[in-house]
Design an enzyme around this catalytic site. Structure first.
Site, PDB file in Angstrom:
ATOM      1  N   LYS A 169      -2.129 -10.806   3.110  1.00 36.34           N
ATOM      2  CA  LYS A 169      -1.210 -10.003   2.141  1.00 36.34           C
ATOM      3  C   LYS A 169      -0.729 -10.804   1.026  1.00 36.34           C
ATOM      4  CE  LYS A 169       1.026  -7.044   5.658  1.00 36.34           C
ATOM      5  NZ  LYS A 169       2.326  -7.138   6.096  1.00 36.34           N
ATOM      6  N   GLU A 179       0.848  -1.128  -0.047  1.00 39.60           N
ATOM      7  CA  GLU A 179      -0.031  -0.174  -0.023  1.00 39.60           C
ATOM      8  C   GLU A 179       0.935   1.300   0.227  1.00 39.60           C
ATOM      9  OE1 GLU A 179      -0.396  -2.722   2.064  1.00 39.60           O
ATOM     10  OE2 GLU A 179      -2.520  -2.792   2.822  1.00 39.60           O
ATOM     11  N   GLY A 206       6.642  -2.080  14.598  1.00 39.38           N
ATOM     12  CA  GLY A 206       5.848  -0.854  13.759  1.00 39.38           C
ATOM     13  C   GLY A 206       4.565  -0.220  14.536  1.00 39.38           C
ATOM     14  N   ARG A 207       3.787  -0.720  15.363  1.00 44.92           N
ATOM     15  CA  ARG A 207       2.718  -0.209  16.113  1.00 44.92           C
ATOM     16  C   ARG A 207       3.347   0.350  17.389  1.00 44.92           C
ATOM     17  NH1 ARG A 207       2.565  -5.630  15.575  1.00 44.92           N
ATOM     18  NH2 ARG A 207       2.487  -6.970  17.309  1.00 44.92           N
TER      19      ARG A 207
END
Ligand code: F6P
Length: 537
Positions: free
Chosen positions: A503, A203, A257-258
Site C-alpha cells: 500500500k 480504493e 475487517g474480515r
C-alpha cells in the site's frame, strides 16, 4: 513435543492408505462430527485414532480452550494491536456478554443492529425515499477486503431469499468496476453505501468519490447526502466526508475487517433479505459459537476442522488446500476464505516475536463444482502435489422442480471424494487397455496415463439446505477454524501487517507514474515498467 510425535506418527503410518482405514465399518461414523443437522466427514483422510489423539493433545498444549474463553470474554488477544477480538458479540443475542475496558459491549451492538434494521426496513418498504421521490431500487456497496468479500459472498449465497432492492458490490480501484456497475443504474433511485472500517482505504475512498460525483451530477450537491450511507469505525471521518451521522453505522475496533459481516458491514445483505432473515443468519453464527465453546474434543466441529487443516499442512506438508463448494451460490466462498484464512494465518512470526516452529497456513483456493472438475481437477487427481480437498454440499437445493439436477450435483461431489480416495491401479488400467485391444508395450504405455494414485485426502461438509441460518453456521465455523489454527501456530490471527508495504509503495508510485516525480530511485525493473506505461497510455 506433540509436533515431533505427530511427525513420527505420520512417518510410521507407512503404506497404510485411506482405503485401508475405510475397511473399518465404524470409520465413517467415528471420523466425522455432527453439529445439529450438519455433518463434517473427515474419514477420507489419513487421520487415524492415534493421529487424532495427538492432534487433540497438540490443541490442549497450545491452550486453545483457554485462549477461546479469553476471546469470548473480551480480553485483548490481538496483542500486536492491543485489541479485543469480539466479532462473536455481533451475533450474540445476550443478555450477558463480554466487557472491554470495563464496558459491556452488547448494548451498543444491539442499538446499532436496531438502527440498521430500521434503515434497512425503511428502504425495503419505501419509507426511506430518494430525494426526487419514488423508491430506492438499487444499493451500491463500495468497500474492499473485509468490507466486501463477506457480504458479497453472502449475497450470492442467499439469492433465493432476496426480496428487497438490488444490492451491488464494487471493490476494485480499477475504474472499470464502478463504471460498469453505475452504467446500468439510475442515480435517482440508487443509494450508495461506503463501507470501510478505517475510512481511509484508497480504493474505497476513490470509488466513493466517483460515486458521489455521479450522484451529484444527477441530484445536486445539496441532496447528495440523502443518497449516501456509511459503515465504519471512524465516525469522525465519515462526518468529515459529508455523511449525516444518522446514516452512519459504526462498529468498534474489536471487530476485524474480515470478521465484520455480522454487523454494519452486513447492511447490504440485510437490505436484500430483510431483518428477520439477517437475524436468522446471526443466530446461525451464534449456534456455532455455543457449539465451539461447549462441545468436547473430537465432537467439536471447528476444532476438528482446524486439526484436519493442521494435519494436512503442518504435519503432512501439503502446501495448499482446495475449497470446493458443490453449490453455485457459494461461488465466492473460496475468495472469502482466502482473505479469512490467508490474511489471518499467513504469518511467519509468533506472538512473542520469534520465528514459527512450523510452516504457516496453506494457500487456499478453489472454485465451485462441477465447474472445477472441467478445469483443474486433472492436477488434483494426477498431479505430483497432493491437494487436500474440502467439499461442501447441500442435501437439497432451493429448486424442487430441478431436483434431478441437484441429484446429479451431489453425485458428482461424492464421486470426486471417492475417486480421490480409491484411485485406479495399474492392473485395472491394463485391463481397460486390453479391452480396447492393446497389448505389450503399447498397452502398458497407455495404461500408465490412466492410473490414478488415489489415497488423496478430502473432507465433506454436508448440510440440508443453504438457508440464512446454515450460512451463518458455515461462516462462523471457518472463523473458529482460523482461530484454532492460529493458536496452535502461536501467531496473532487478527492483525495484517503484511498488506501495508505494498500500500505504501503504491501511494509513492502514483506521482511517479503521473510524471510528477522522478523514477530514478526505483529499481531497474520497476523503472522499465513505469517507462512502458508512460509510453503506452
Ligand atoms: O488490505 C487489508 C485490509 O486492511 C483488510 O484487512 C480490510 O478488510 C481491508 O483492507 C479494507 O479495510 P477498510 O474496511 O478499513 O476499508
Amino acid at each position: 513435543m506433540s509436533w515431533t510425535s505427530l511427525k513420527s506418527h505420520r512417518a510410521m503410518q507407512g503404506s497404510v492408505t485411506i482405503a485401508d482405514l475405510l475397511q473399518d465399518p465404524a470409520r465413517a461414523s467415528g471420523f466425522s462430527v455432527r453439529m445439529d443437522d450438519m455433518l463434517f466427514d473427515y474419514s477420507k483422510t489419513t487421520i487415524d485414532a492415534e493421529a487424532r489423539d495427538l492432534l487433540l493433545t497438540l490443541a490442549d498444549e497450545a491452550g486453545v480452550a483457554h485462549r477461546r474463553e479469553a476471546m469470548f470474554a473480551g480480553e485483548k488477544i490481538n496483542e500486536t494491536e492491543g485489541r479485543a477480538v469480539l466479532h462473536t458479540a455481533l451475533r450474540d443475542p445476550g443478555p450477558h456478554g463480554a466487557t472491554v475496558d470495563g464496558v459491556e459491549v452488547l448494548p451498543g451492538v444491539h442499538d446499532t443492529l436496531d438502527r440498521m434494521e430500521e434503515f434497512a426496513e425503511g428502504l425495503r418498504t419505501g419509507k426511506v425515499r430518494p430525494v426526487n421521490g419514488g423508491r430506492f431500487t438499487d444499493i451500491v456497496n463500495i468497500g474492499i477486503g473485509g468490507s466486501d468479500l463477506g457480504p458479497a459472498m453472502a449475497m450470492l449465497a442467499l439469492a433465493p431469499y432476496h426480496d428487497g432492492p438490488r444490492v451491488h458490490y464494487v471493490s476494485n480501484v480499477d475504474g472499470a468496476h464502478i463504471h460498469d456497475t453505475l452504467a446500468d443504474l439510475d442515480p435517482d433511485t440508487t443509494l450508495v453505501i461506503v463501507a470501510s472500517k478505517t475510512f481511509t482505504t484508497i480504493e474505497t475512498m476513490t470509488n466513493a468519490e466517483t460515486a458521489r460525483s455521479w450522484l451529484k451530477r444527477a441530484i445536486g450537491e445539496q441532496a447528495v447526502g440523502r443518497h449516501l450511507a456509511a459503515l465504519s469505525s471512524a465516525v469522525d471521518k465519515t462526518t468529515k466526508w459529508g455523511i449525516d451521522p444518522s446514516r452512519v453505522f459504526g462498529f468498534e475496533d474489536w471487530v476485524g475487517g474480515r470478521y465484520s459481516i455480522w454487523g454494519p458491514v452486513g447492511l447490504g445483505l440485510m437490505i436484500a433479505v430483510g431483518a428477520k432473515r439477517f437475524r436468522e443468519f446471526l443466530a446461525g453464527g451464534h449456534d456455532m459459537d455455543l457449539h465451539f465453546r461447549e462441545a468436547e474434543g473430537a465432537d467439536n466441529l471447528p476444532l476438528m476442522l482446524a486439526l484436519v487443516g493442521i494435519w494436512h499442512r503442518q504435519v503432512c506438508g501439503y502446501p495448499t488446500r482446495a475449497v470446493l463448494p458443490y453449490d453455485q451460490r457459494l461461488s465466492r466462498l473460496p475468495a472469502y476464505l482466502q482473505q479469512l484464512e490467508m490474511e489471518s494465518n499467513g504469518k511467519s512470526v509468533a506472538m512473542d516475536g520469534t520465528g514459527l516452529e512450523v510452516v504457516s497456513g496453506p494457500v487456499v483456493w478453489g472454485e465451485p463444482g462441477t465447474n472445477g472438475q472441467h478445469a483443474f481437477y486433472q492436477l488434483i487427481h494426477q498431479g505430483t502435489e497432493v491437494v487436500p480437498c474440502e467439499f461442501l454440499v447441500a442435501a437439497r437445493g432451493h429448486e424442487p422442480e430441478l431436483a434431478h439436477q441437484h441429484a446429479l450435483l451431489v453425485a458428482n461431489c461424492l464421486a470426486q471424494s471417492e475417486a480421490l480416495m480409491q484411485g485406479r491401479s495399474l492392473d485395472v488400467a491394463l485391463e481397460l487397455m486390453a479391452e480396447k485391444g492393446l497389448s505389450g508395450a503399447e498397452q502398458e504405455r497407455q495404461a500408465r496415463h490412466r492410473v490414478f494414485p488415489g489415497n488423496r485426502p478430502s473432507t465433506t461438509l454436508i448440510y440440508p439446505l443453504l438457508t440464512p441460518r446454515v450460512l451463518g453456521r458455515i461462516i462462523a465455523l471457518y472463523e473458529h477454524r482460523v482461530f484454532v489454527e492460529g493458536v496452535i501456530l502461536g501467531i496473532n490471527s487478527y492483525d495484517q501487517w503484511g498488506v501495508e508495504l505494498g500500500k505504501e509503495l503504491a501511494v509513492a508510485l502514483a506521482p511517479v507514474l503521473a510524471g510528477d516525480e522522478d523514477a530514478a530511485s526505483k529499481d531497474g525493473s520497476t523503472r522499465a515498467l513505469v517507462d512502458y506505461v508512460q509510453a503506452h497510455r
